[in-house]
Scaffold this motif. Structure first.
Motif, PDB file in Angstrom:
ATOM      1  N   ASP A 181       0.842  -1.200   0.000  1.00 45.76           N
ATOM      2  CA  ASP A 181       0.000   0.000   0.000  1.00 45.76           C
ATOM      3  C   ASP A 181       0.876   1.248   0.000  1.00 45.76           C
ATOM      4  O   ASP A 181       2.109   1.182   0.012  1.00 45.76           O
ATOM      5  CB  ASP A 181      -0.927  -0.004   1.215  1.00 45.76           C
ATOM      6  CG  ASP A 181      -0.176  -0.280   2.521  1.00 45.76           C
ATOM      7  OD1 ASP A 181       0.944   0.249   2.685  1.00 45.76           O
ATOM      8  OD2 ASP A 181      -0.696  -1.039   3.358  1.00 45.76           O
ATOM      9  N   ASN A 182       0.217   2.402   0.004  1.00 49.96           N
ATOM     10  CA  ASN A 182       0.932   3.676  -0.037  1.00 49.96           C
ATOM     11  C   ASN A 182       1.733   3.938   1.231  1.00 49.96           C
ATOM     12  O   ASN A 182       2.752   4.630   1.188  1.00 49.96           O
ATOM     13  CB  ASN A 182      -0.056   4.821  -0.279  1.00 49.96           C
ATOM     14  CG  ASN A 182      -0.547   4.860  -1.709  1.00 49.96           C
ATOM     15  OD1 ASN A 182       0.225   4.659  -2.645  1.00 49.96           O
ATOM     16  ND2 ASN A 182      -1.838   5.119  -1.893  1.00 49.96           N
ATOM     17  N   GLU A 187       0.995  -5.523  -4.522  1.00 52.99           N
ATOM     18  CA  GLU A 187       0.189  -4.764  -5.477  1.00 52.99           C
ATOM     19  C   GLU A 187       1.059  -4.325  -6.654  1.00 52.99           C
ATOM     20  O   GLU A 187       2.039  -3.601  -6.462  1.00 52.99           O
ATOM     21  CB  GLU A 187      -0.422  -3.538  -4.794  1.00 52.99           C
ATOM     22  CG  GLU A 187      -1.493  -3.866  -3.775  1.00 52.99           C
ATOM     23  CD  GLU A 187      -2.738  -4.446  -4.430  1.00 52.99           C
ATOM     24  OE1 GLU A 187      -2.982  -4.131  -5.618  1.00 52.99           O
ATOM     25  OE2 GLU A 187      -3.459  -5.211  -3.761  1.00 52.99           O
ATOM     26  N   PRO A 188       0.727  -4.721  -7.888  1.00 53.25           N
ATOM     27  CA  PRO A 188       1.570  -4.383  -9.054  1.00 53.25           C
ATOM     28  C   PRO A 188       1.828  -2.890  -9.195  1.00 53.25           C
ATOM     29  O   PRO A 188       2.950  -2.481  -9.530  1.00 53.25           O
ATOM     30  CB  PRO A 188       0.764  -4.935 -10.233  1.00 53.25           C
ATOM     31  CG  PRO A 188      -0.052  -6.038  -9.644  1.00 53.25           C
ATOM     32  CD  PRO A 188      -0.409  -5.591  -8.270  1.00 53.25           C
ATOM     33  N   ASP A 189       0.813  -2.047  -8.957  1.00 57.32           N
ATOM     34  CA  ASP A 189       1.011  -0.604  -9.101  1.00 57.32           C
ATOM     35  C   ASP A 189       1.985  -0.071  -8.053  1.00 57.32           C
ATOM     36  O   ASP A 189       2.821   0.797  -8.351  1.00 57.32           O
ATOM     37  CB  ASP A 189      -0.331   0.118  -8.984  1.00 57.32           C
ATOM     38  CG  ASP A 189      -1.257  -0.185 -10.152  1.00 57.32           C
ATOM     39  OD1 ASP A 189      -0.753  -0.662 -11.191  1.00 57.32           O
ATOM     40  OD2 ASP A 189      -2.471   0.043 -10.026  1.00 57.32           O
ATOM     41  N   ILE A 190       1.874  -0.579  -6.825  1.00 61.18           N
ATOM     42  CA  ILE A 190       2.798  -0.148  -5.764  1.00 61.18           C
ATOM     43  C   ILE A 190       4.216  -0.619  -6.089  1.00 61.18           C
ATOM     44  O   ILE A 190       5.189   0.130  -5.907  1.00 61.18           O
ATOM     45  CB  ILE A 190       2.340  -0.700  -4.399  1.00 61.18           C
ATOM     46  CG1 ILE A 190       0.957  -0.152  -4.029  1.00 61.18           C
ATOM     47  CG2 ILE A 190       3.362  -0.382  -3.315  1.00 61.18           C
ATOM     48  CD1 ILE A 190       0.917   1.345  -3.792  1.00 61.18           C
ATOM     49  N   ALA A 197       5.506  -1.082  -9.046  1.00 58.36           N
ATOM     50  CA  ALA A 197       6.030  -0.240 -10.119  1.00 58.36           C
ATOM     51  C   ALA A 197       6.518   1.095  -9.574  1.00 58.36           C
ATOM     52  O   ALA A 197       7.587   1.603  -9.984  1.00 58.36           O
ATOM     53  CB  ALA A 197       4.962  -0.030 -11.187  1.00 58.36           C
ATOM     54  N   LEU A 198       5.774   1.691  -8.630  1.00 58.89           N
ATOM     55  CA  LEU A 198       6.200   2.962  -8.039  1.00 58.89           C
ATOM     56  C   LEU A 198       7.455   2.793  -7.189  1.00 58.89           C
ATOM     57  O   LEU A 198       8.333   3.675  -7.173  1.00 58.89           O
ATOM     58  CB  LEU A 198       5.062   3.537  -7.202  1.00 58.89           C
ATOM     59  CG  LEU A 198       3.832   4.022  -7.983  1.00 58.89           C
ATOM     60  CD1 LEU A 198       2.703   4.379  -7.028  1.00 58.89           C
ATOM     61  CD2 LEU A 198       4.199   5.221  -8.856  1.00 58.89           C
ATOM     62  N   LYS A 235      10.358   2.573  -9.506  1.00 55.22           N
ATOM     63  CA  LYS A 235      10.676   3.902 -10.038  1.00 55.22           C
ATOM     64  C   LYS A 235      11.495   4.718  -9.042  1.00 55.22           C
ATOM     65  O   LYS A 235      12.464   5.395  -9.413  1.00 55.22           O
ATOM     66  CB  LYS A 235       9.378   4.630 -10.385  1.00 55.22           C
ATOM     67  CG  LYS A 235       9.580   5.991 -11.022  1.00 55.22           C
ATOM     68  CD  LYS A 235       8.234   6.612 -11.391  1.00 55.22           C
ATOM     69  CE  LYS A 235       8.437   7.982 -12.023  1.00 55.22           C
ATOM     70  NZ  LYS A 235       7.121   8.608 -12.381  1.00 55.22           N
ATOM     71  N   ASN A 261       4.642  -7.779 -14.662  1.00 47.26           N
ATOM     72  CA  ASN A 261       4.442  -6.389 -14.254  1.00 47.26           C
ATOM     73  C   ASN A 261       5.068  -5.470 -15.299  1.00 47.26           C
ATOM     74  O   ASN A 261       6.234  -5.076 -15.205  1.00 47.26           O
ATOM     75  CB  ASN A 261       5.057  -6.155 -12.878  1.00 47.26           C
ATOM     76  CG  ASN A 261       4.632  -4.833 -12.263  1.00 47.26           C
ATOM     77  OD1 ASN A 261       4.446  -3.844 -12.953  1.00 47.26           O
ATOM     78  ND2 ASN A 261       4.482  -4.828 -10.944  1.00 47.26           N
ATOM     79  N   PRO A 299       4.520  -2.216 -16.147  1.00 45.61           N
ATOM     80  CA  PRO A 299       5.019  -0.901 -15.710  1.00 45.61           C
ATOM     81  C   PRO A 299       6.372  -0.988 -15.025  1.00 45.61           C
ATOM     82  O   PRO A 299       7.227  -0.124 -15.219  1.00 45.61           O
ATOM     83  CB  PRO A 299       3.933  -0.414 -14.747  1.00 45.61           C
ATOM     84  CG  PRO A 299       2.696  -1.125 -15.191  1.00 45.61           C
ATOM     85  CD  PRO A 299       3.157  -2.470 -15.648  1.00 45.61           C
ATOM     86  N   ALA A 300       6.579  -2.023 -14.214  1.00 48.23           N
ATOM     87  CA  ALA A 300       7.872  -2.174 -13.544  1.00 48.23           C
ATOM     88  C   ALA A 300       8.969  -2.477 -14.545  1.00 48.23           C
ATOM     89  O   ALA A 300      10.097  -1.971 -14.441  1.00 48.23           O
ATOM     90  CB  ALA A 300       7.793  -3.280 -12.494  1.00 48.23           C
TER      91      ALA A 300
END
Length: 641
Positions: A560-561, A598-601, A603-604, A607, A636, A638-639
């Motif tokens: 998570d964030n 989480e794939p989006d987390i 990827a961030l 980054k 993934n 984006p990653a």
């Protein structure tokens, strides 16, 4: 019962989750013993009633299965502080007393709201598989050869039969549709000894429930008549016949829901069970009687007899941990009976029984004096009664409860700050929870921390509770740093860490896996605690490694964030992104190994890490893969980009 409902399905796929239980390698006996011991400790942290034991847990530790006596089981839901918020009606069991005899797991996806309870060998002529829906509907499953009314299906070797015990919110039609849909999403194969056939066998659902008060009264009246009619027979034989008359309703008797007018029923059944040698079950019912009607003095004598007999055949206690607590309850109930009747007025035969239970030669006022007034005042949350008991008999300050806990631990578990302060002011040891201390004990400070109880933590520290205890496994600072809780509880966790550090907690202490407070805080996603530890440590903990070679960055899960912010902070402060653990994984490559990441987390996090000179040539020792391979294998995109 309502009319049967039928649909196509099978059964054995319910147990597919067993395949997820762990590695195929068989651990050593020593490893199994340690694992079982740790699991016992984890299960004992759930709040339960006296005499109740938790045997299994699931759904993120928010669901459990517990047993009371030898015949009653319960499914339970807990909040994040492991306080029970819901309990099922009784589930019939037979002699469940070991953690490895039952299994509670999700049915399908872990977040689907469907769970199943496999009772294994803990049944005797009862369903051993229960389905549990998110609305708390329960479905006990049995298997019969075939539907007797359907001769055309004689080829079937197994027919699941489900008896629906629905919650108040559920209808049979809605529950049937939901169950059918879930079953179809998870196709069965072979499992649990049942054979799937083609076409799938029919699933029969009938609605049922817990018997009402009228059914209990009818059974009790029949049992009482049997007891009276056989007055000249042996008590054991009369009791066996009386209990047999109660058998159809006894295993699903929810004694907690009976009105006060039915306490005579509980008292009689408890007495009959004790006479037949089923003393553990007798204790359950008789304790409910004296809890709700303390003035029933004869029930206390029956309870003391039943508790004492659980220590010898035929009522031998199957759980050794109960023995000390049992004796505490035995003797206190004997004293309460003795003081209520008066030592001089007790008949000789009963006086001999009491003297035996109290391990004395004869009865007098001091022998019969109750020792549990302090504990009872704490359990009732009565400050006036506690002050009176402490003044009258300060020597009872360390008289344990039936659970084996000292009064201070009982006050902390109830969050009763005033009572805890009264006990500490009277001389209670701030470092003792029970009669003994070992590595698996929770000292009072740790109990308060697990409860997110900052005022209690500050109180214990004010009375000089040791914040670096030697003998215990869970160190207060490490527990506070690693607390997982709701967003509003995180400032409380940080404040507890600060209070412990201010009182002298050793910042660089480690647990048995050599994990530091910073690693545990990083895993929990509490940025404020991470900042506090970094400010106090001046960089030494930042790249320390545990016994597996993991640094603080390795411990940050991509969930998570909150974890993303912790990841950024550790990188900004100089966390080594290229540190390899003993398997060659860097913090970056390990992101793709977390279950539930989480794939989006991810990827961030990738980054953010790319700004800190990532060495893309570092490969793990297991497969020789570099981080780019890991990202591609995880799909993934984006990653990878």
């Amino acid at each position: 019962m309502s009319a049967s409902r039928r649909f196509k399905t099978g059964l054995s796929g319910l147990l597919v989750a067993w395949a997820l239980a762990g590695p195929s390698a068989v651990p050593s006996a020593a490893a199994s013993d340690i694992g079982a011991t740790i699991e016992h400790i984890m299960l004992e942290r759930y709040t339960v009633d006296p005499g109740e034991y938790t045997l299994a847990r699931s759904c993120g530790n928010g669901c459990t299965f517990s047993v009371v006596g030898t015949r009653w089981g319960f499914l339970n839901r807990y909040d994040r502080e492991r306080r029970r918020v819901w309990r099922s009606p009784p589930i019939p069991v037979s002699g469940c007393d070991r953690v490895d005899e039952t299994s509670l797991a999700s049915w399908g996806r872990w977040d689907s709201g469907f769970h199943y309870l496999d009772l294994g060998r803990c049944t005797e002529g009862q369903p051993n598989l229960w389905l549990w829906r998110a609305d708390d509907s329960l479905f006990p499953v049995t298997v019969q050869d075939r539907d007797p009314a359907d001769e055309s299906r004689a080829d079937l070797q197994a027919e699941p039969f489900i008896h629906a015990r629905l919650s108040a919110q559920a209808s049979l039609a809605e529950a049937t549709a939901a169950l059918q849909a879930q079953w179809r999403r998870h196709k069965p194969s072979h499992g649990n000894g049942y054979l799937s056939v083609a076409p799938p066998p029919a699933l029969w659902i009938d609605q049922g429930g817990v018997p009402g008060p009228s059914a209990l009264r009818i059974a009790h009246a029949e049992a009482g008549q049997i007891w009276r009619e056989r007055a000249t027979g042996k008590p054991e034989e009369r009791a066996v016949a009386a209990v047999a008359a109660m058998a159809p309703v006894l295993s699903i008797l929810d004694w907690r829901e009976l009105p006060g007018s039915e306490l005579d029923l509980l008292n009689d059944v408890g007495f009959w069970l004790q006479q037949t040698g089923r003393c553990e079950d007798a204790v359950v019912l008789l304790e409910e009687v004296v809890r709700r009607a303390p003035e029933r003095t004869p029930a206390r004598l029956n309870l003391a007899d039943a508790q004492a007999q659980t220590r010898i055949a035929p009522c031998r206690d199957r759980l050794p941990r109960m023995l000390v607590a049992n004796m505490i309850s035995v003797q206190e109930n004997a004293r309460l009976y003795c003081v209520a009747q008066g030592p001089a007025r007790i008949p000789a035969n009963i006086a001999d029984r009491l003297a035996y239970l109290l391990q004395v030669q004869s009865l007098d006022a001091e022998v019969c004096r109750p020792r549990g007034d302090i504990i009872r005042a704490v359990q009732a949350g009565n400050a006036v009664a506690l002050a009176r008991a402490l003044k009258a008999h300060p020597e009872d300050l360390n008289q344990p409860s039936p659970r084996g806990y000292l009064p201070l631990r009982e006050a902390i578990e109830r969050g009763w700050l005033q009572g805890a302060e009264q006990l500490l002011a009277a001389g209670a040891d701030p470092d003792r929870s029970g009669l003994s201390v070992n590595e698996y004990s929770d000292v009072p400070l740790v109990t308060a921390i697990y409860r997110h109880d900052l005022p209690m933590v500050n109180l214990l520290l004010r009375y000089h509770a040791r914040n670096n205890p030697d003998l215990v496994r869970d160190k207060p600072l490490l527990v506070a740093a690693g607390l997982h809780g709701k967003d509003e509880q995180r400032p409380m966790a940080t404040a507890m860490v600060q209070a412990l550090l201010d009182s002298g907690a050793y910042l660089r202490q480690k647990n048995e896996d050599a994990e530091t407070a910073l690693m545990l805080a990083a895993a929990s996603g509490n940025l404020a605690t991470v900042d506090l530890l970094l400010a106090r440590d001046h960089g030494v903990l930042l790249n320390a490694t545990d016994k597996y070679g993991l640094n603080a960055l390795h411990h940050v899960p991509p969930f998570d964030n909150d974890r993303l912010l912790v990841w950024k902070r550790l990188l900004e402060r100089g966390g080594n992104i290229n540190q390899q653990d003993k398997n060659g994984h860097t913090p970056l490559s390990r992101l793709f190994l977390f279950s539930g990441g989480e794939p989006d987390i991810i990827a961030l996090m990738v980054k953010d890490a790319l700004r800190y000179r990532v060495d893309f040539q570092l490969a793990d020792l297991e497969s020789g893969q570099v981080v780019l391979h890991r990202a591609a294998a995880a799909g993934n995109l984006p990653a990878v980009r």
